[in-house]
Design a protein around this motif. Sequence first.
Motif, PDB file in Angstrom:
ATOM      1  N   PRO A  86       0.805  -1.222   0.000  1.00 17.36           N
ATOM      2  CA  PRO A  86       0.000   0.000   0.000  1.00 17.36           C
ATOM      3  C   PRO A  86       0.842   1.278   0.000  1.00 17.36           C
ATOM      4  CG  PRO A  86      -0.836  -1.565   1.619  1.00 17.36           C
ATOM      5  CD  PRO A  86       0.467  -2.096   1.135  1.00 17.36           C
ATOM      6  N   ASP A  87       2.048   1.205   0.547  1.00 19.20           N
ATOM      7  CA  ASP A  87       2.947   2.353   0.602  1.00 19.20           C
ATOM      8  C   ASP A  87       4.038   2.254  -0.465  1.00 19.20           C
ATOM      9  OD1 ASP A  87       4.088   0.121   1.743  1.00 19.20           O
ATOM     10  OD2 ASP A  87       5.070   1.213   3.376  1.00 19.20           O
ATOM     11  N   ALA A  88       3.670   1.763  -1.648  1.00 19.64           N
ATOM     12  CA  ALA A  88       4.651   1.492  -2.699  1.00 19.64           C
ATOM     13  C   ALA A  88       5.454   2.729  -3.083  1.00 19.64           C
ATOM     14  CB  ALA A  88       3.959   0.912  -3.925  1.00 19.64           C
ATOM     15  N   ASN A  89       4.817   3.869  -3.186  1.00 17.54           N
ATOM     16  CA  ASN A  89       5.534   5.086  -3.581  1.00 17.54           C
ATOM     17  C   ASN A  89       6.616   5.456  -2.573  1.00 17.54           C
ATOM     18  OD1 ASN A  89       4.213   5.809  -6.076  1.00 17.54           O
ATOM     19  ND2 ASN A  89       2.418   6.313  -4.866  1.00 17.54           N
ATOM     20  N   GLU A  90       6.277   5.380  -1.299  1.00 16.65           N
ATOM     21  CA  GLU A  90       7.260   5.704  -0.274  1.00 16.65           C
ATOM     22  C   GLU A  90       8.401   4.696  -0.257  1.00 16.65           C
ATOM     23  OE1 GLU A  90       7.674   8.379   1.521  1.00 16.65           O
ATOM     24  OE2 GLU A  90       5.979   9.216   0.423  1.00 16.65           O
ATOM     25  N   LEU A  91       8.076   3.433  -0.460  1.00 17.62           N
ATOM     26  CA  LEU A  91       9.116   2.403  -0.510  1.00 17.62           C
ATOM     27  C   LEU A  91      10.077   2.654  -1.674  1.00 17.62           C
ATOM     28  CD1 LEU A  91       7.067  -0.833   0.258  1.00 17.62           C
ATOM     29  CD2 LEU A  91       8.786   0.229   1.730  1.00 17.62           C
ATOM     30  N   ALA A  92       9.530   3.032  -2.826  1.00 15.71           N
ATOM     31  CA  ALA A  92      10.374   3.301  -3.995  1.00 15.71           C
ATOM     32  C   ALA A  92      11.272   4.505  -3.747  1.00 15.71           C
ATOM     33  CB  ALA A  92       9.505   3.513  -5.226  1.00 15.71           C
ATOM     34  N   ARG A  93      10.719   5.554  -3.126  1.00 14.49           N
ATOM     35  CA  ARG A  93      11.530   6.732  -2.827  1.00 14.49           C
ATOM     36  C   ARG A  93      12.654   6.391  -1.850  1.00 14.49           C
ATOM     37  NH1 ARG A  93       5.991   9.548  -2.207  1.00 14.49           N
ATOM     38  NH2 ARG A  93       5.601  10.245  -4.360  1.00 14.49           N
ATOM     39  N   GLN A  94      12.331   5.598  -0.849  1.00 14.67           N
ATOM     40  CA  GLN A  94      13.346   5.218   0.131  1.00 14.67           C
ATOM     41  C   GLN A  94      14.432   4.378  -0.519  1.00 14.67           C
ATOM     42  OE1 GLN A  94      13.016   6.415   3.447  1.00 14.67           O
ATOM     43  NE2 GLN A  94      15.199   5.916   3.371  1.00 14.67           N
ATOM     44  N   ALA A  95      14.039   3.478  -1.418  1.00 16.52           N
ATOM     45  CA  ALA A  95      15.022   2.662  -2.135  1.00 16.52           C
ATOM     46  C   ALA A  95      15.924   3.536  -2.992  1.00 16.52           C
ATOM     47  CB  ALA A  95      14.307   1.622  -2.998  1.00 16.52           C
ATOM     48  N   ALA A  96      15.335   4.514  -3.667  1.00 16.35           N
ATOM     49  CA  ALA A  96      16.144   5.433  -4.475  1.00 16.35           C
ATOM     50  C   ALA A  96      17.153   6.172  -3.609  1.00 16.35           C
ATOM     51  CB  ALA A  96      15.231   6.422  -5.194  1.00 16.35           C
ATOM     52  N   ASP A  97      16.675   6.690  -2.479  1.00 18.49           N
ATOM     53  CA  ASP A  97      17.540   7.480  -1.603  1.00 18.49           C
ATOM     54  C   ASP A  97      18.643   6.631  -0.974  1.00 18.49           C
ATOM     55  OD1 ASP A  97      15.633   9.346  -2.237  1.00 18.49           O
ATOM     56  OD2 ASP A  97      14.772   9.483  -0.229  1.00 18.49           O
ATOM     57  N   ASP A  98      18.320   5.384  -0.627  1.00 15.34           N
ATOM     58  CA  ASP A  98      19.263   4.532   0.103  1.00 15.34           C
ATOM     59  C   ASP A  98      20.252   3.810  -0.799  1.00 15.34           C
ATOM     60  OD1 ASP A  98      18.007   5.287   2.421  1.00 15.34           O
ATOM     61  OD2 ASP A  98      16.906   3.409   2.685  1.00 15.34           O
ATOM     62  N   PHE A  99      19.809   3.392  -1.998  1.00 13.78           N
ATOM     63  CA  PHE A  99      20.618   2.469  -2.798  1.00 13.78           C
ATOM     64  C   PHE A  99      21.134   3.018  -4.121  1.00 13.78           C
ATOM     65  CE2 PHE A  99      17.346  -0.445  -0.743  1.00 13.78           C
ATOM     66  CZ  PHE A  99      18.148  -0.742   0.341  1.00 13.78           C
ATOM     67  N   ALA A 100      20.441   3.966  -4.728  1.00 14.61           N
ATOM     68  CA  ALA A 100      20.722   4.299  -6.126  1.00 14.61           C
ATOM     69  C   ALA A 100      22.144   4.801  -6.354  1.00 14.61           C
ATOM     70  CB  ALA A 100      19.712   5.324  -6.633  1.00 14.61           C
ATOM     71  N   ARG A 101      22.609   5.720  -5.523  1.00 19.28           N
ATOM     72  CA  ARG A 101      23.892   6.361  -5.816  1.00 19.28           C
ATOM     73  C   ARG A 101      25.080   5.422  -5.678  1.00 19.28           C
ATOM     74  NH1 ARG A 101      22.196  11.510  -2.257  1.00 19.28           N
ATOM     75  NH2 ARG A 101      20.916   9.855  -1.355  1.00 19.28           N
ATOM     76  N   ASP A 102      24.992   4.442  -4.799  1.00 21.93           N
ATOM     77  CA  ASP A 102      26.110   3.515  -4.605  1.00 21.93           C
ATOM     78  C   ASP A 102      25.941   2.200  -5.365  1.00 21.93           C
ATOM     79  OD1 ASP A 102      27.400   5.291  -2.870  1.00 21.93           O
ATOM     80  OD2 ASP A 102      26.288   4.539  -1.144  1.00 21.93           O
ATOM     81  N   PHE A 103      24.837   2.052  -6.092  1.00 18.01           N
ATOM     82  CA  PHE A 103      24.544   0.799  -6.788  1.00 18.01           C
ATOM     83  C   PHE A 103      25.516   0.612  -7.949  1.00 18.01           C
ATOM     84  CE2 PHE A 103      22.226  -2.013  -9.647  1.00 18.01           C
ATOM     85  CZ  PHE A 103      21.624  -2.911  -8.779  1.00 18.01           C
ATOM     86  N   ILE A 130      11.803  -4.565  -3.176  1.00 20.56           N
ATOM     87  CA  ILE A 130      11.585  -3.822  -1.943  1.00 20.56           C
ATOM     88  C   ILE A 130      10.173  -4.084  -1.428  1.00 20.56           C
ATOM     89  CG2 ILE A 130      11.582  -1.531  -0.886  1.00 20.56           C
ATOM     90  CD1 ILE A 130      14.330  -2.459  -1.904  1.00 20.56           C
ATOM     91  N   GLY A 131      10.039  -4.242  -0.103  1.00 17.11           N
ATOM     92  CA  GLY A 131       8.731  -4.508   0.485  1.00 17.11           C
ATOM     93  C   GLY A 131       8.305  -5.947   0.223  1.00 17.11           C
ATOM     94  N   GLN A 132       7.004  -6.167   0.178  1.00 12.95           N
ATOM     95  CA  GLN A 132       6.465  -7.490  -0.093  1.00 12.95           C
ATOM     96  C   GLN A 132       6.581  -7.823  -1.578  1.00 12.95           C
ATOM     97  OE1 GLN A 132       5.262  -9.756   2.186  1.00 12.95           O
ATOM     98  NE2 GLN A 132       5.989  -8.290   3.736  1.00 12.95           N
ATOM     99  N   SER A 133       7.096  -8.996  -1.878  1.00 13.74           N
ATOM    100  CA  SER A 133       7.136  -9.436  -3.270  1.00 13.74           C
ATOM    101  C   SER A 133       5.726  -9.758  -3.737  1.00 13.74           C
ATOM    102  CB  SER A 133       8.029 -10.678  -3.402  1.00 13.74           C
ATOM    103  OG  SER A 133       8.108 -11.084  -4.751  1.00 13.74           O
ATOM    104  N   GLY A 134       5.477  -9.574  -5.019  1.00 18.72           N
ATOM    105  CA  GLY A 134       4.150  -9.837  -5.567  1.00 18.72           C
ATOM    106  C   GLY A 134       4.262 -10.380  -6.979  1.00 18.72           C
ATOM    107  N   ARG A 135       3.130 -10.465  -7.630  1.00 14.43           N
ATOM    108  CA  ARG A 135       3.110 -11.050  -8.974  1.00 14.43           C
ATOM    109  C   ARG A 135       3.912 -10.220  -9.973  1.00 14.43           C
ATOM    110  NH1 ARG A 135       3.552 -15.482 -11.735  1.00 14.43           N
ATOM    111  NH2 ARG A 135       2.477 -15.436 -13.747  1.00 14.43           N
TER     112      ARG A 135
END
Length: 200
Positions: A161-178, A188-193
């Motif tokens: 339900p909080d997919a947008n916030e999870l994506a933003r947090q992933a961008a902030d935490d992982f993108a620059r050092d990836f 990120i979060g619960q895996s789904g189909r």
Amino acid sequence: MKYLAFATAVMALACANPGQAAAETISSSYTSTAPKACRMIGKPNEEDGSTTRVCPGKSGLVVLINEGDLREVVSVGRNRAAAAKEPAARAWFGPFSSTGDTVEWRTAGSKPFAIIQRWQIADNSEQDKRGGPVSRAMLAVTRLPPGDVCHVAYVDIAANPDANELARQAADDFARDFKCGTDQVKTIGQSGRSTSLTKR
């Protein structure tokens, strides 16, 4: 002398922890990749109807979208040629796929470091009312220059339900050092189909 020693210690700590000394401001802004907002390159391919369009982004970057065989790939660069050379320009999914018309840019200060896009992935295991595959929604986080442009993380929208916030947090935490080509794209979060459909 005591004051000098104290000042020296503070400066040493600031150098060791620059993020704490000057906290950066991270924000979001948005651009459109709708065809009317972009420049179409040539005409649709007569054989498969494939298209290419270049859309304005942020800070002098452009978004390149190639569509062929009902699958899209999206890349970013200083110009079309640069974007076409990035790993993201070859990051296609097995099922049919397409992106929404809005790109969210995550920016530190004035420098964008990641984009977030909504993708629709075709699920051939289930049919819609028209007899076509059901679409599953997902958010993809893509890192930006300096360094390579590639997918960093996926978030299943239906499962989170909080997919947008999870994506933003992933961008902030992982993108620059990836490290593209070395690090694995994270779910990120619960895996789904939708996130399961990204695997080729």
